[in-house]
Design a protein around this motif. Structure first.
Motif, PDB file in Angstrom:
ATOM      1  N   ILE A  73     -61.820  14.806 -27.273  1.00 58.04           N
ATOM      2  CA  ILE A  73     -60.398  15.038 -26.973  1.00 58.04           C
ATOM      3  C   ILE A  73     -60.270  15.795 -25.642  1.00 58.04           C
ATOM      4  CG2 ILE A  73     -58.357  16.356 -27.713  1.00 58.04           C
ATOM      5  CD1 ILE A  73     -59.117  15.610 -30.614  1.00 58.04           C
ATOM      6  N   ASN A 121     -62.416  15.770 -23.151  1.00 59.29           N
ATOM      7  CA  ASN A 121     -62.799  14.868 -22.059  1.00 59.29           C
ATOM      8  C   ASN A 121     -61.789  13.745 -21.835  1.00 59.29           C
ATOM      9  OD1 ASN A 121     -65.130  16.241 -21.330  1.00 59.29           O
ATOM     10  ND2 ASN A 121     -66.426  15.114 -22.780  1.00 59.29           N
ATOM     11  N   ALA A 122     -61.188  13.258 -22.901  1.00 62.77           N
ATOM     12  CA  ALA A 122     -60.217  12.156 -22.766  1.00 62.77           C
ATOM     13  C   ALA A 122     -58.920  12.624 -22.111  1.00 62.77           C
ATOM     14  CB  ALA A 122     -59.916  11.540 -24.136  1.00 62.77           C
ATOM     15  N   SER A 135     -59.015  14.909 -19.518  1.00 60.73           N
ATOM     16  CA  SER A 135     -59.419  15.518 -18.230  1.00 60.73           C
ATOM     17  C   SER A 135     -58.407  15.287 -17.117  1.00 60.73           C
ATOM     18  CB  SER A 135     -60.768  14.957 -17.758  1.00 60.73           C
ATOM     19  OG  SER A 135     -61.806  15.358 -18.603  1.00 60.73           O
ATOM     20  N   ARG A 136     -57.907  14.062 -17.051  1.00 61.60           N
ATOM     21  CA  ARG A 136     -56.950  13.718 -15.997  1.00 61.60           C
ATOM     22  C   ARG A 136     -55.757  14.681 -15.960  1.00 61.60           C
ATOM     23  NH1 ARG A 136     -54.552   9.885 -12.885  1.00 61.60           N
ATOM     24  NH2 ARG A 136     -52.423   9.278 -13.351  1.00 61.60           N
ATOM     25  N   PHE A 137     -55.448  15.295 -17.102  1.00 62.86           N
ATOM     26  CA  PHE A 137     -54.244  16.113 -17.202  1.00 62.86           C
ATOM     27  C   PHE A 137     -54.518  17.610 -17.066  1.00 62.86           C
ATOM     28  CE2 PHE A 137     -53.921  12.189 -19.648  1.00 62.86           C
ATOM     29  CZ  PHE A 137     -52.903  11.568 -18.932  1.00 62.86           C
ATOM     30  N   HIS A 189     -58.073  18.831 -15.642  1.00 61.15           N
ATOM     31  CA  HIS A 189     -59.175  19.144 -14.723  1.00 61.15           C
ATOM     32  C   HIS A 189     -58.603  19.332 -13.309  1.00 61.15           C
ATOM     33  CE1 HIS A 189     -62.798  18.794 -12.325  1.00 61.15           C
ATOM     34  NE2 HIS A 189     -63.533  18.801 -13.427  1.00 61.15           N
ATOM     35  N   ALA A 226     -59.564  18.830 -10.402  1.00 55.49           N
ATOM     36  CA  ALA A 226     -59.757  17.771  -9.407  1.00 55.49           C
ATOM     37  C   ALA A 226     -58.595  16.773  -9.410  1.00 55.49           C
ATOM     38  CB  ALA A 226     -61.076  17.040  -9.656  1.00 55.49           C
ATOM     39  N   HIS A 227     -57.795  16.773 -10.487  1.00 55.89           N
ATOM     40  CA  HIS A 227     -56.671  15.834 -10.578  1.00 55.89           C
ATOM     41  C   HIS A 227     -55.331  16.468 -10.200  1.00 55.89           C
ATOM     42  CE1 HIS A 227     -58.834  12.472 -12.505  1.00 55.89           C
ATOM     43  NE2 HIS A 227     -59.540  13.401 -13.106  1.00 55.89           N
ATOM     44  N   LYS A 246     -53.501  16.887  -7.665  1.00 57.81           N
ATOM     45  CA  LYS A 246     -52.520  16.131  -6.871  1.00 57.81           C
ATOM     46  C   LYS A 246     -51.761  15.123  -7.725  1.00 57.81           C
ATOM     47  CE  LYS A 246     -53.763  16.343  -2.062  1.00 57.81           C
ATOM     48  NZ  LYS A 246     -53.847  15.584  -0.809  1.00 57.81           N
ATOM     49  N   GLU A 247     -52.466  14.532  -8.695  1.00 61.85           N
ATOM     50  CA  GLU A 247     -51.844  13.502  -9.541  1.00 61.85           C
ATOM     51  C   GLU A 247     -50.790  14.087 -10.484  1.00 61.85           C
ATOM     52  OE1 GLU A 247     -55.241  11.088 -11.173  1.00 61.85           O
ATOM     53  OE2 GLU A 247     -56.271  12.155  -9.566  1.00 61.85           O
ATOM     54  N   GLU A 278     -47.695   9.426 -19.138  1.00 62.73           N
ATOM     55  CA  GLU A 278     -49.106   9.029 -19.215  1.00 62.73           C
ATOM     56  C   GLU A 278     -49.855   9.875 -20.233  1.00 62.73           C
ATOM     57  OE1 GLU A 278     -51.061   8.656 -15.419  1.00 62.73           O
ATOM     58  OE2 GLU A 278     -49.355   7.576 -14.581  1.00 62.73           O
ATOM     59  N   SER A 288     -49.009   8.805 -23.815  1.00 64.78           N
ATOM     60  CA  SER A 288     -49.705   7.581 -24.258  1.00 64.78           C
ATOM     61  C   SER A 288     -51.147   7.860 -24.664  1.00 64.78           C
ATOM     62  CB  SER A 288     -49.682   6.525 -23.153  1.00 64.78           C
ATOM     63  OG  SER A 288     -48.364   6.284 -22.733  1.00 64.78           O
ATOM     64  N   VAL A 289     -51.811   8.749 -23.914  1.00 62.84           N
ATOM     65  CA  VAL A 289     -53.179   9.132 -24.292  1.00 62.84           C
ATOM     66  C   VAL A 289     -53.136   9.904 -25.622  1.00 62.84           C
ATOM     67  CG1 VAL A 289     -55.166  10.570 -23.650  1.00 62.84           C
ATOM     68  CG2 VAL A 289     -54.103   9.096 -21.946  1.00 62.84           C
TER      69      VAL A 289
END
Lengths: 196, 196
Positions: free
Chosen positions: A158, A160-161, A163-165, A167, A169-170, A172-173, A182, A185-186
């Protein structure tokens, strides 16, 4: 140049954080911090052997106070069901990171750079977060909300899945207008995977 | 200094890629590429208005050839069931990224830097990848392997939930000895979420 007050670890970290915020991680040396504290370089080098050690300790305290402690409260003091608690835990993690990226950008940038070095301190921090997630999963299995699953492995999955939200490094996103949708949905995908 | 051969887009991109590989993205200018092609600066500026445009076009072609095309083959030509196809698609994406990070490090670094700028080209590339995932999900719903789910939303959720394993900002973490096990756990979690 030394003074008579005993130097606590907190005093040193306060001074180091102040200097790091003022000059930035690249330009701050152990000597700069010694100057602010009015102690000899030797005294400070006994606490921090390098610029990297200084950055690591300040980042560790910042992560503890600003990320780990609020999530510990969610883990230990939430009254609702495990599903709501898991969502609140993730929302708290994600929204803390997102606001620090904007409102405390100097410390966030230092944390992002320390994270890239993949040092043991970050590994331990992540392990503590995953330990909190595991406790929430365990509760949800006991209440029958979640199916029987491998707790530690699923807690890490959970983390790791998502991470985009969270971590750095993300970062800027996170400015994207669709980032909340997004994540939702995850969340749906993961919840569907763990629900009994 | 101009020559008589007509300049195709492919000729220009070949020269640009060669110069970018030799000097690195920061030091390569449109003028350097014009020099290699023995054409005037003006001729080249008609194709690429800036250094950034040059980098973007070379990265776009690289992503198309090295990432999108092999995944298109998996999407269109795989014979097994949808679950195996989805796993192969993700494994192909993840292992391509991981090997280019090591074996084609100049181009991978340029791609990582272009990605951070979050330009439209990257968004379109990701949309194409998610379109491929959607086709595999659709097939799995038809065969009854996957439950009735919102195809586009779930395809994007799967892509985002696996960011840690294919987004270039995580390239350093791919060197970890536990990265395959970590992906396997996220895979189990997702598969449990979509299986009928």
């Amino acid at each position: 140049m030394s003074n008579d007050l005993p130097l606590s670890k907190e005093n040193i970290l306060d001074a180091a954080e102040q200097v790091l915020r003022r000059f930035g991680p690249d330009k701050t040396s152990v000597v700069d911090v010694a100057r602010v504290l009015k102690v000899s370089h030797g005294t400070l080098y006994r606490h921090f052997s390098s610029k990297a050690a200084l950055r690591e300790s300040v980042t560790e305290r910042w992560l503890h106070q600003n990320i780990l402690a609020p999530l510990k409260d969610v883990t230990e003091q939430f009254d609702g069901n495990a599903k709501e608690q898991l969502r609140l835990w993730l929302d708290t993690l994600i929204h803390s990171k997102r606001s620090y990226a904007v409102d405390d950008s100097e410390m966030f940038a230092m944390y992002a750079s320390v994270t890239l070095e993949a040092i043991d301190m970050i590994t331990q921090h992540v392990d503590q977060l995953i330990g909190q997630l595991a406790r929430i999963l365990e509760k949800g299995i006991q209440t029958g909300e979640f199916k029987a699953l491998e707790i530690e492995v699923t807690a890490r999955a959970i983390f790791n899945a998502t991470s985009r939200f969270h971590h750095p490094a993300h970062a800027k996103e996170w400015q994207s207008g669709s980032i909340d949708q997004e994540f939702a949905s995850v969340w749906d995908l993961m919840l569907s995977g763990i629900s009994s």
